[in-house]
Design a protein around this motif. Structure first.
Motif, PDB file in Angstrom:
ATOM      1  N   VAL A 132       0.940  -1.138  -0.164  1.00  0.00           N
ATOM      2  CA  VAL A 132       0.166   0.009  -0.082  1.00  0.00           C
ATOM      3  C   VAL A 132       0.808   1.368   0.025  1.00  0.00           C
ATOM      4  O   VAL A 132       0.401   2.238  -0.711  1.00  0.00           O
ATOM      5  CB  VAL A 132      -0.971  -0.125   1.190  1.00  0.00           C
TER       6      VAL A 132
ATOM      7  N   TYR B   6       0.662   4.537  -2.750  1.00  0.00           N
ATOM      8  CA  TYR B   6       0.695   5.903  -2.574  1.00  0.00           C
ATOM      9  C   TYR B   6       1.718   6.464  -2.829  1.00  0.00           C
ATOM     10  O   TYR B   6       1.520   7.883  -3.363  1.00  0.00           O
ATOM     11  CB  TYR B   6       0.564   6.106  -0.859  1.00  0.00           C
TER      12      TYR B   6
ATOM     13  N   SER C 115      -4.663  -5.615  -1.547  1.00  0.00           N
ATOM     14  CA  SER C 115      -4.743  -4.382  -1.129  1.00  0.00           C
ATOM     15  C   SER C 115      -5.945  -3.565  -1.716  1.00  0.00           C
ATOM     16  O   SER C 115      -6.165  -2.550  -2.490  1.00  0.00           O
ATOM     17  CB  SER C 115      -3.704  -3.367  -1.932  1.00  0.00           C
TER      18      SER C 115
ATOM     19  N   LYS D   7      -8.954  -2.472  -0.633  1.00  0.00           N
ATOM     20  CA  LYS D   7      -9.513  -1.237  -0.103  1.00  0.00           C
ATOM     21  C   LYS D   7      -8.893  -0.054  -0.461  1.00  0.00           C
ATOM     22  O   LYS D   7      -9.267   0.974  -0.924  1.00  0.00           O
ATOM     23  CB  LYS D   7      -9.541  -1.369   1.308  1.00  0.00           C
ATOM     24  N   HIS D   8      -7.330  -0.011  -0.328  1.00  0.00           N
ATOM     25  CA  HIS D   8      -6.482   1.052  -0.645  1.00  0.00           C
ATOM     26  C   HIS D   8      -6.683   1.570  -2.156  1.00  0.00           C
ATOM     27  O   HIS D   8      -6.318   2.792  -2.498  1.00  0.00           O
ATOM     28  CB  HIS D   8      -5.241   0.963  -0.137  1.00  0.00           C
TER      29      HIS D   8
END
Length: 354
Positions: free
Chosen positions: A12, A16, A35, A37-38
């Motif tokens: 994650v 980002y 991953s 959700k992110h």
């Protein structure tokens, strides 16, 4: 230390960081649920996140062809300026060669490969791996890579000493009732006590944490309060742009703030902010974002009103003497993809009491 409460993932963190580098399309080379959700949240921030959706057959025979296919699909359908292929636990265990797949796909879009998995003790491994690939591709300078490494080291240090990584298990908490803390804060501000209001926030979370400072100024415009914000324009492209926008909006709302530190310097900002606190010698302090970055020797004897978005940060903040600790629940999802300051719960409570 082995942590027994969930910790951030290196995968994650890599996603980002790719976003902060203005990557248009990130491709997760792994199962479709990795991953999840992110990935969905980051799509709200303008970066498309695709997956090669590896299944049991590819676990055995490899997934280079699916990755090449997804790379070509991304280039043909989205015409990105930059792409990143991000590894997962599956891809790394079966030994996938991400760079070879990029070359084999024939795409011409500048694309980096990030060999990463979620098995690192510290999630900054995902940040550093992504930045190293970016430096090799010429997207950032060697100097910026060195700076980022230092920032990550300092952020890690803060979390280990006074943050959610300071104990094997920390009970999650919603913190203090916001209306009671707000009443006490207003009483102090309105009776002429000297105060300080500090934004020391991590990246885009500043879009909401800033609102606490604005709300305090809205309801107590003539109070003896010094405002400080970590909105200097340094760092990766997205962080610089966010800092510029938030600083302009803060000024538009009538708050004249001293700028100390950048949005990626929250972990390294503690001593500088602490020395400024000592110079001002306030009776109370409102600290929003990453309050625990400031060593407790600088806040001893000061009535601290701290705002965090981490339920597991409440106990550590109380341990270092912060009397009032509030949690902005779901702050991060609410600040993804925004370009304007978002009203916070604590800010709304302050305004309602006015």
């Amino acid at each position: 230390m082995k942590y027994m409460h969930p910790r951030p993932s290196s995968i994650v963190a890599s996603l980002y960081t790719a976003r902060d580098l203005n990557v248009d399309v990130a491709i997760l080379h792994g199962p479709s649920g990795c991953s999840f959700k992110h990935a969905r949240l980051l799509e709200e921030d303008g970066m498309r996140v695709l997956t090669t959706s590896l299944a049991d057959n590819e676990f055995i025979f490899g997934g280079q062809k699916p990755l090449e296919d997804v790379l070509r699909y991304a280039e043909d359908h989205f015409h990105p300026h930059r792409m990143a292929v991000v590894g997962t636990c599956v891809a790394m265990i079966i030994g996938e060669d991400l760079q070879s797949a990029i070359a084999g796909s024939g795409v011409t879009t500048p694309t980096i490969a990030v060999d990463i998995h979620a098995g690192y003790v510290e999630n900054i491994a995902g940040v550093i791996s992504t930045l190293e690939a970016a430096e090799e591709a010429g997207w950032i300078t060697k100097e910026e890579l060195a700076r980022q490494r230092y920032m990550m080291q300092k952020a890690n240090e803060v979390e280990r000493k006074r943050g959610a990584a300071s104990q094997p298990y920390i009970e999650a908490s919603r913190g203090d009732l916001k209306h009671l803390a707000a009443q006490k804060l207003l009483r102090l501000a309105r009776t002429g006590a000297k105060g300080i209001a500090i934004l020391n926030a991590k990246k885009e979370t500043a879009y909401m944490f800033t609102d606490a400072l604005i709300a305090l100024h809205d309801v107590c415009p003539s109070a003896d309060i010094t405002y400080i914000a970590n909105l200097e324009q340094r760092g990766l492209p997205k962080s610089r742009g966010d800092a510029e926008r938030i600083a302009a909006q803060l000024e538009e709302r009538g708050v004249k703030a001293e700028l100390i530190g950048a949005l990626d310097e929250y972990g390294a900002n503690g001593d500088t902010l602490g020395k400024r606190i000592q110079e001002i010698a306030p009776s109370f302090a409102l600290i929003a974002g990453v309050p625990h970055a400031i060593p407790p020797e600088y806040t001893n004897g000061i009535e601290c009103f701290s705002i965090t978005n981490g339920p597991r940060q409440v106990a550590p903040l109380r341990d270092i003497g912060h009397k009032h600790v509030m949690v902005e629940i779901d702050l991060h999802p609410k600040t993804l993809g925004v370009r304007e300051i978002v009203e916070s719960e604590f800010g709304a409570v302050l305004r309602s009491l006015a």
